[in-house]
Write a protein that holds these residues in place. Structure first.
Motif, PDB file in Angstrom:
ATOM      1  N   ASP A 179      -0.738  -3.881   3.988  1.00  0.00           N
ATOM      2  CA  ASP A 179      -1.017  -5.027   4.842  1.00  0.00           C
ATOM      3  C   ASP A 179      -0.080  -6.157   4.421  1.00  0.00           C
ATOM      4  O   ASP A 179      -0.064  -6.552   3.248  1.00  0.00           O
ATOM      5  CB  ASP A 179      -2.473  -5.458   4.695  1.00  0.00           C
ATOM      6  CG  ASP A 179      -2.827  -6.607   5.605  1.00  0.00           C
ATOM      7  OD1 ASP A 179      -2.537  -7.764   5.234  1.00  0.00           O
ATOM      8  OD2 ASP A 179      -3.392  -6.370   6.689  1.00  0.00           O
ATOM      9  N   ALA A 205      -2.472   6.932  10.678  1.00  0.00           N
ATOM     10  CA  ALA A 205      -2.765   5.814  11.579  1.00  0.00           C
ATOM     11  C   ALA A 205      -3.209   6.296  12.951  1.00  0.00           C
ATOM     12  O   ALA A 205      -4.087   5.685  13.581  1.00  0.00           O
ATOM     13  CB  ALA A 205      -1.527   4.916  11.705  1.00  0.00           C
ATOM     14  N   GLU A 208      -6.776   7.391  12.675  1.00  0.00           N
ATOM     15  CA  GLU A 208      -7.625   6.219  12.458  1.00  0.00           C
ATOM     16  C   GLU A 208      -7.575   5.253  13.640  1.00  0.00           C
ATOM     17  O   GLU A 208      -8.217   4.195  13.603  1.00  0.00           O
ATOM     18  CB  GLU A 208      -7.191   5.488  11.183  1.00  0.00           C
ATOM     19  CG  GLU A 208      -7.402   6.274   9.907  1.00  0.00           C
ATOM     20  CD  GLU A 208      -8.868   6.458   9.583  1.00  0.00           C
ATOM     21  OE1 GLU A 208      -9.651   5.522   9.835  1.00  0.00           O
ATOM     22  OE2 GLU A 208      -9.230   7.544   9.077  1.00  0.00           O
ATOM     23  N   GLU A 209      -6.818   5.628  14.675  1.00  0.00           N
ATOM     24  CA  GLU A 209      -6.663   4.813  15.884  1.00  0.00           C
ATOM     25  C   GLU A 209      -6.203   3.395  15.547  1.00  0.00           C
ATOM     26  O   GLU A 209      -6.758   2.405  16.028  1.00  0.00           O
ATOM     27  CB  GLU A 209      -7.977   4.786  16.688  1.00  0.00           C
ATOM     28  CG  GLU A 209      -8.416   6.167  17.153  1.00  0.00           C
ATOM     29  CD  GLU A 209      -9.648   6.132  18.042  1.00  0.00           C
ATOM     30  OE1 GLU A 209     -10.150   5.026  18.284  1.00  0.00           O
ATOM     31  OE2 GLU A 209     -10.087   7.198  18.487  1.00  0.00           O
ATOM     32  N   ARG A 210      -5.141   3.303  14.731  1.00  0.00           N
ATOM     33  CA  ARG A 210      -4.638   2.012  14.279  1.00  0.00           C
ATOM     34  C   ARG A 210      -3.275   1.664  14.859  1.00  0.00           C
ATOM     35  O   ARG A 210      -2.672   0.668  14.476  1.00  0.00           O
ATOM     36  CB  ARG A 210      -4.570   1.979  12.744  1.00  0.00           C
ATOM     37  CG  ARG A 210      -5.936   2.180  12.098  1.00  0.00           C
ATOM     38  CD  ARG A 210      -5.893   2.000  10.600  1.00  0.00           C
ATOM     39  NE  ARG A 210      -5.581   0.621  10.218  1.00  0.00           N
ATOM     40  CZ  ARG A 210      -6.103   0.021   9.141  1.00  0.00           C
ATOM     41  NH1 ARG A 210      -6.972   0.657   8.379  1.00  0.00           N
ATOM     42  NH2 ARG A 210      -5.760  -1.216   8.848  1.00  0.00           N
ATOM     43  N   LEU A 213       0.980  -0.384  14.477  1.00  0.00           N
ATOM     44  CA  LEU A 213       0.720  -0.854  13.118  1.00  0.00           C
ATOM     45  C   LEU A 213       1.293  -2.253  12.896  1.00  0.00           C
ATOM     46  O   LEU A 213       2.140  -2.494  12.036  1.00  0.00           O
ATOM     47  CB  LEU A 213       1.306   0.138  12.116  1.00  0.00           C
ATOM     48  CG  LEU A 213       0.520   1.451  12.005  1.00  0.00           C
ATOM     49  CD1 LEU A 213       1.320   2.491  11.249  1.00  0.00           C
ATOM     50  CD2 LEU A 213      -0.815   1.206  11.327  1.00  0.00           C
TER      51      LEU A 213
END
Length: 297
Positions: A179, A205, A208-210, A213
């Motif tokens: 992050d 990702a 995790e449906e992120r 990014l």
């Protein structure tokens, strides 16, 4: 084969006991060239590589994509423009046409559609960059992410601390996602191939449906190639940090995409090759040296 190195202007940032210094300087990058792989004259894929051993590269790619599974299914390969191809402009060595053995099915058209390709012999870097910009679903240039330079400089050590398999084997690449705002480690993946390690991070990702990014940093354990910049841009990652050097085309793609690319991130120094505005260098002790000139280290 053409040039193998290229000089490029970079922003050099050094964190010292007496303050933080920045200056513009010249850096030397390894040149990266594309190889277009064709099967029976039909474009299949473009991959970025150091020229040499192209036939082996093409055969391995076809195996990895499930086109062939045995050596006797690979008949021959010839560079576009070479003897017997009818090329009029000479051999560029950047297009390789593969002939499969009789009875071996041609690649599924769906495989070809999954890759950006070109029908011209001698594909250039600009065409490759344009293809990535055209196919990417995310515009990383608009991402407002930023990172403190001290946090960025510390990421390789954090990555190494979490390379559990590398500690046992000493032979794996790694990629990690952080992050940008907090420096929090989100995920680490290891693999014998640096591209595979990055794919695993992006795959995490996806599950995790992120995606996209946004606001993240991709830290890799090796050099930054064109493909790694491409993968970051395709996943919507605005900052890519590598412990080693980027290639010339990686830096060009990062600049064109609006992605921040940092290289040689080791200890107390790093080079920023594109979008240095995302790297926060703050404090009263900051020193700016020769901001408009290229100088040696």
């Amino acid at each position: 084969m053409g040039r193998i190195t290229q000089r490029r202007a970079v922003t050099r940032i050094v964190l010292g006991e007496d303050g933080i210094a920045q200056r513009r300087r010249a850096d030397v990058l390894a040149v990266e060239e594309p190889l277009e792989i064709r099967v029976g004259g039909t474009p299949l894929a473009v991959t970025m590589r150091t020229p040499g051993h192209d036939v082996e590269l093409a055969a391995g790619f076809l195996v990895s994509e499930g086109v062939i599974s045995r050596g006797d299914e690979f008949r021959s390969a010839i560079h576009c423009g070479g003897p017997g191809t009818g090329g009029a402009d000479g051999n560029t060595y950047n297009v390789l046409d593969v002939a499969l053995a009789p009875g071996v099915a041609a690649p599924d058209p769906d495989i070809a559609r999954a890759f950006y390709t070109t029908s011209s012999c001698g594909v250039c870097g600009k065409a490759s960059i344009d293809a990535v910009e055209t196919t990417s679903a995310y515009d990383v240039s608009t991402d407002a992410a930023s990172v403190d330079v001290a946090v960025l400089a510390a990421l390789p050590d954090t990555l190494r601390e979490h390379q559990a398999v590398f500690e046992k084997t000493g032979g794996l690449h790694a990629a990690a996602l952080f992050d940008a705002a907090t420096g929090e480690l989100l995920v680490v993946r290891e693999d014998v191939g640096r591209h595979n390690a990055v794919d695993k991070v992006v795959g995490w990702a996806v599950l995790e449906e992120r995606l996209p990014l946004r606001g993240t940093i991709l830290q890799v354990s090796g050099r930054a190639s064109f493909e790694l910049v491409q993968k970051a841009a395709m996943a919507g990652i605005p900052i890519l940090s590598a412990v080693s050097a980027p290639s010339s085309l990686a830096a060009e793609l990062a600049e064109a995409s609006g992605l921040t690319l940092a290289g040689f991130v080791r200890g107390r120094s790093l080079n920023v090759y594109s979008r240095p505005d995302r790297v926060r260098v703050e404090g009263e002790r900051q020193t700016l040296l020769a901001s408009g000139a290229l100088r040696g280290s």
